[in-house]
Write a protein that holds these residues in place. Structure first.
Motif, PDB file in Angstrom:
ATOM      1  N   TYR A 245       0.882  -1.306  -0.016  1.00 43.88           N
ATOM      2  CA  TYR A 245      -0.035  -0.169   0.030  1.00 43.88           C
ATOM      3  C   TYR A 245       0.899   1.204   0.072  1.00 43.88           C
ATOM      4  O   TYR A 245       0.563   2.352  -0.798  1.00 43.88           O
ATOM      5  N   VAL A 246       2.047   1.322   0.743  1.00 43.58           N
ATOM      6  CA  VAL A 246       2.710   2.495   1.071  1.00 43.58           C
ATOM      7  C   VAL A 246       3.656   2.649  -0.322  1.00 43.58           C
ATOM      8  O   VAL A 246       3.525   3.824  -0.821  1.00 43.58           O
ATOM      9  N   VAL A 247       4.064   1.603  -0.710  1.00 46.56           N
ATOM     10  CA  VAL A 247       5.022   1.592  -2.238  1.00 46.56           C
ATOM     11  C   VAL A 247       3.995   2.255  -3.252  1.00 46.56           C
ATOM     12  O   VAL A 247       4.152   3.179  -4.237  1.00 46.56           O
ATOM     13  N   GLU A 248       2.747   1.666  -3.340  1.00 45.55           N
ATOM     14  CA  GLU A 248       1.766   2.128  -4.320  1.00 45.55           C
ATOM     15  C   GLU A 248       1.434   3.518  -4.377  1.00 45.55           C
ATOM     16  O   GLU A 248       1.377   4.477  -5.238  1.00 45.55           O
ATOM     17  N   LYS A 249       1.357   4.247  -3.011  1.00 48.61           N
ATOM     18  CA  LYS A 249       0.840   5.554  -2.851  1.00 48.61           C
ATOM     19  C   LYS A 249       1.924   6.440  -3.136  1.00 48.61           C
ATOM     20  O   LYS A 249       2.135   7.482  -3.703  1.00 48.61           O
ATOM     21  N   THR A 250       3.200   5.874  -2.919  1.00 54.62           N
ATOM     22  CA  THR A 250       4.569   6.810  -3.073  1.00 54.62           C
ATOM     23  C   THR A 250       4.751   6.790  -4.651  1.00 54.62           C
ATOM     24  O   THR A 250       5.209   7.728  -5.090  1.00 54.62           O
ATOM     25  N   VAL A 251       4.430   5.661  -5.177  1.00 56.76           N
ATOM     26  CA  VAL A 251       4.749   5.492  -6.738  1.00 56.76           C
ATOM     27  C   VAL A 251       3.741   6.841  -7.436  1.00 56.76           C
ATOM     28  O   VAL A 251       4.083   7.331  -8.310  1.00 56.76           O
ATOM     29  N   GLU A 252       2.578   6.601  -6.994  1.00 57.73           N
ATOM     30  CA  GLU A 252       1.475   7.421  -7.673  1.00 57.73           C
ATOM     31  C   GLU A 252       1.847   8.975  -7.307  1.00 57.73           C
ATOM     32  O   GLU A 252       1.877   9.856  -8.282  1.00 57.73           O
ATOM     33  N   LYS A 253       2.279   9.081  -6.004  1.00 60.99           N
ATOM     34  CA  LYS A 253       2.611  10.559  -5.668  1.00 60.99           C
ATOM     35  C   LYS A 253       3.991  11.126  -6.356  1.00 60.99           C
ATOM     36  O   LYS A 253       3.844  12.262  -7.082  1.00 60.99           O
ATOM     37  N   THR A 254       4.821  10.241  -6.929  1.00 60.00           N
ATOM     38  CA  THR A 254       6.106  10.722  -7.611  1.00 60.00           C
ATOM     39  C   THR A 254       5.432  10.819  -8.949  1.00 60.00           C
ATOM     40  O   THR A 254       5.943  11.561  -9.523  1.00 60.00           O
ATOM     41  N   CYS A 255       4.935   9.973  -9.597  1.00 61.11           N
ATOM     42  CA  CYS A 255       4.210  10.404 -10.854  1.00 61.11           C
ATOM     43  C   CYS A 255       3.680  11.579 -11.107  1.00 61.11           C
ATOM     44  O   CYS A 255       3.699  12.233 -11.987  1.00 61.11           O
ATOM     45  N   ARG A 256       2.735  12.007 -10.164  1.00 57.23           N
ATOM     46  CA  ARG A 256       2.053  12.993 -10.349  1.00 57.23           C
ATOM     47  C   ARG A 256       2.789  14.425  -9.731  1.00 57.23           C
ATOM     48  O   ARG A 256       2.718  15.531 -10.527  1.00 57.23           O
ATOM     49  N   GLU A 257       3.614  14.142  -8.950  1.00 54.72           N
ATOM     50  CA  GLU A 257       4.705  15.320  -8.613  1.00 54.72           C
ATOM     51  C   GLU A 257       5.406  15.677  -9.470  1.00 54.72           C
ATOM     52  O   GLU A 257       5.885  16.986  -9.626  1.00 54.72           O
ATOM     53  N   PHE A 258       6.067  14.853 -10.351  1.00 52.10           N
ATOM     54  CA  PHE A 258       7.086  15.117 -11.195  1.00 52.10           C
ATOM     55  C   PHE A 258       6.732  15.014 -12.741  1.00 52.10           C
ATOM     56  O   PHE A 258       7.552  15.038 -13.685  1.00 52.10           O
ATOM     57  N   ASN A 259       4.984  14.884 -12.697  1.00 47.73           N
ATOM     58  CA  ASN A 259       4.548  14.952 -14.073  1.00 47.73           C
ATOM     59  C   ASN A 259       5.141  13.787 -15.013  1.00 47.73           C
ATOM     60  O   ASN A 259       5.279  13.786 -16.216  1.00 47.73           O
ATOM     61  N   ALA A 260       5.281  12.521 -14.433  1.00 42.54           N
ATOM     62  CA  ALA A 260       5.667  11.582 -15.212  1.00 42.54           C
ATOM     63  C   ALA A 260       4.605  10.797 -15.879  1.00 42.54           C
ATOM     64  O   ALA A 260       3.569  10.886 -15.381  1.00 42.54           O
ATOM     65  N   LYS A 261       4.891  10.178 -17.024  1.00 44.43           N
ATOM     66  CA  LYS A 261       3.953   9.356 -17.691  1.00 44.43           C
ATOM     67  C   LYS A 261       3.549   8.082 -16.944  1.00 44.43           C
ATOM     68  O   LYS A 261       2.260   7.575 -17.015  1.00 44.43           O
ATOM     69  N   ALA A 262       4.521   7.737 -16.445  1.00 41.02           N
ATOM     70  CA  ALA A 262       4.267   6.349 -15.323  1.00 41.02           C
ATOM     71  C   ALA A 262       5.497   5.958 -14.368  1.00 41.02           C
ATOM     72  O   ALA A 262       6.341   6.827 -14.557  1.00 41.02           O
ATOM     73  N   ALA A 263       5.109   5.401 -13.335  1.00 43.60           N
ATOM     74  CA  ALA A 263       6.339   5.217 -12.547  1.00 43.60           C
ATOM     75  C   ALA A 263       6.071   3.916 -11.636  1.00 43.60           C
ATOM     76  O   ALA A 263       4.857   3.312 -11.615  1.00 43.60           O
ATOM     77  N   TRP A 264       7.196   3.129 -11.405  1.00 43.99           N
ATOM     78  CA  TRP A 264       6.984   2.003 -10.739  1.00 43.99           C
ATOM     79  C   TRP A 264       8.147   1.295  -9.743  1.00 43.99           C
ATOM     80  O   TRP A 264       9.108   2.091  -9.740  1.00 43.99           O
TER      81      TRP A 264
END
Length: 606
Positions: A245-264
């Motif tokens: 759960y924490v990893v998923e939320k962190t990946v989503e946050k990273t993707c949105r914060e840095f305007n990435a197309k995707a993150a994993w």
């Protein structure tokens, strides 16, 4: 004389009629008492009751037994148009089914008008909790209706029935979506663990043969065959729900914060190879998988090939040390950030002069690493990276895993060895990178990554169990320990590119990566000038590594008014994500700063 003849004729006629009736009676007696096979066959077929109940699909649970996938009771609502036309009330059936399921009456009536049929489905896969108003009754259902005063009335809907049709339910919704996967409405695994372990998860069909009475109910005393169905096995994963759960939320946050197309991201236990978390964003809700775009359903952690950039330097320099090509103190001229070799230029983001191998890792010098790789030579670089299993699938246990792209030296150009050393001209997956770094962290031992812990049958028998398995030893223990300290300088020392990945109270080792993305051939080939894949891979605590974590972002960054791109470096984008994941992980898994305490067992040979 005439009278005698008349009486004779009457007697003959009576005899003939009597014989006819005797013949008919005999035939009827024969048909009823000892009927022929051709007479019995259609009768018996009409009375035959045969059903093939299917066992429930097995559950998928995390390492602590939290349910991630399970079957829920559900039903198809159907009608018997022929029976309703003869014995029921079509208007009542239309009105109440329309009211309950919000289906237009015209649609239901159209099906009821097919009076030559005995089965028409009204609504599919209705969960059991939505059918509380219905009670099964012979040849129909009782429908409970409440009026304005709260009084309840039971309406008998003749010719309406419920057919069992379990549905797959994912209680956690999008959690672990790319790992768990989904099964379709026919109960066939179609992605992730649901697909890979389908043979274990799928229930076995039973068989019941009996007879039915005039009301089409089974005559239990006439049951001749009763083979009970078997439920599917339970699949236990190595993943941990809380950490995931924490990893998923962190990946989503990273993707949105840095305007990435995707993150994993992936979290692996260093000493066992178990995958404790594997997340990819964008994601989707498993209960509504059909509504998600195909790209969202892609598990990028294992299926996305990308050029890793500087994270590859850890493997190349480790191999150079292992083969005594260089030592940490050897000095290379980094040409103040600009070097031409083979007619092609190579740059560093920060120009350096003469620096040691240790500093080359710390500041992530492309030129310094290229010169080390050049000194190693094509074949040694290739052989060394193959020892880390680059270019191969790990068979981690999830469909869709890619093996990366790594050509043999005969396909290399003059400058290839200098580019491969810095993570270009080679395609990898995040799983391969985290496995490589885990091998360095585990004193040169590379473990088999896996996501399925065990498979247990309903009777408790263990059908399959995965245990820690050594894949190989790509570098010696001494070199691995030297590399651990060198990689710690990347994060812990001033000037290191991974300083944003620091975790308070712990020594972290790792490597940043920032690589230009490849431009497709139809767009002219080469590399994009302002599109990058950014990453960070690291382990902790360095004193006794327990966890290895990789975070990757696809094309992060924002553009200034002048068209310059910022916020795309691996240390800037993925370093903080590593830190956030690691800070939770060490608390949750109770890992001490010296690595003494963790709840995951080590391999048997420790």
């Amino acid at each position: 004389m005439a009278e005698v003849r008349f009486k004779g004729r009457v007697a003959v006629l009576v005899s003939v009629v009597a014989l006819v009736f005797v013949g008919i009676a005999s035939r009827l007696a024969l048909l009823h008492l000892r009927p022929a096979e051709w007479v019995l066959e259609p009768i018996e077929e009409g009375r035959m009751y045969e059903t093939k109940p299917m066992g429930s699909r097995g559950r998928i649970v995390d390492r602590n037994g939290e349910i991630l996938a399970m079957d829920l009771a559900a039903y198809h609502v159907y009608v018997d148009p022929k029976y309703i036309a003869e014995h029921g009330d079509p208007d009542t059936v239309c009105r109440y089914l329309s009211q309950e399921f919000r289906i237009p009456e015209s649609e239901i009536r159209e099906k009821l008008n097919r009076t030559n049929r005995q089965y028409e489905r009204i609504k599919k896969f209705v969960p059991g909790h939505q059918l509380k108003r219905f009670t099964r009754k012979n040849l129909g259902l009782l429908y409970t209706v409440a009026d304005d005063r709260g009084s309840e009335t039971n309406i008998y809907l003749r010719g309406v029935g419920l057919e069992e049709a379990p549905i797959r339910n994912y209680p956690k919704g999008p959690l672990m979506a790319h790992v768990v996967g989904f099964s379709n409405q026919e109960g066939v695994g179609s992605a992730g663990i649901e697909q890979r372990m389908d043979a274990y998860l799928r229930g076995k069909e039973g068989l019941r043969i009996s007879k039915k009475d005039g009301r089409r109910r089974e005559i239990y005393s006439a049951r001749t065959v009763d083979i009970k169905p078997e439920d599917g096995a339970t699949v236990t994963l190595t993943l941990d729900q809380q950490l995931q759960y924490v990893v998923e939320k962190t990946v989503e946050k990273t993707c949105r914060e840095f305007n990435a197309k995707a993150a994993w991201a992936i979290v692996q236990h260093v000493r066992t190879g178990e995958i404790l978390a594997m997340a990819s964003f964008p994601t989707y809700d498993l209960n509504r998988y059909a509504k998600a775009p195909a790209e969202w359903r892609r598990n990028r952690a294992i299926s996305f090939n990308y050029e890793p950039g500087s994270t590859m330097k850890a493997a190349v320099i480790a191999a150079a040390l292992d083969n005594n090509i260089v030592s940490e103190d050897d000095v290379f001229d980094c040409e103040n950030g600009y070097w031409v070799y083979g007619g092609k230029s190579l740059r560093d983001s920060h120009g350096e002069g003469e620096i040691s191998v240790a500093e080359i890792i710390k500041v992530s010098s492309n030129i310094g690493t290229a010169k080390i790789a050049l000194q190693m030579g094509n074949q040694l670089v290739y052989d060394s990276l193959k020892k880390f299993h680059f270019g191969e699938r790990f068979n981690v246990g999830i469909p869709g895993e890619e093996g990366g792209i790594f050509y043999s030296p005969k396909h290399w150009s003059k400058i290839s060895v200098t580019r491969i050393g810095m993570g270009h001209e080679i395609g990898v997956t995040a799983l391969q990178i985290v496995s490589m770094m885990s091998a360095i962290a585990y004193n040169g031992v590379q473990m088999q990554p896996y996501v399925v812990k065990k498979v247990v049958a309903p009777d408790g028998a263990v059908l399959e169990e995965n245990k820690p398995k050594v894949l190989g030893r790509p570098i010696t223990p001494g070199v691995a320990r030297r590399m651990q300290n060198l990689l710690a300088s990347v994060v812990m020392d001033e000037g290191g590119t991974g300083s944003k990945a620091r975790v308070a109270g712990y020594t972290v080792g790792g490597k940043t990566g920032t690589a230009q993305k490849i431009r497709p051939r139809e767009e002219g080939g080469g590399y994009y000038a302002k599109n990058f894949t950014s990453s960070f891979v690291g382990f902790l605590p360095v004193e006794a590594p327990e966890l290895c974590i990789v975070v990757v972002a696809d094309d992060p960054g924002t553009y200034t008014d002048t068209g310059r791109k910022t916020g795309y470096y691996g240390g800037t984008v993925c370093g903080p994500a590593f830190k956030e994941i690691a800070e939770f992980a060490v608390r949750y898994l109770r890992i001490a700063p010296d690595g003494n305490r963790i709840y995951v067992a080590g391999p048997d040979d420790e």
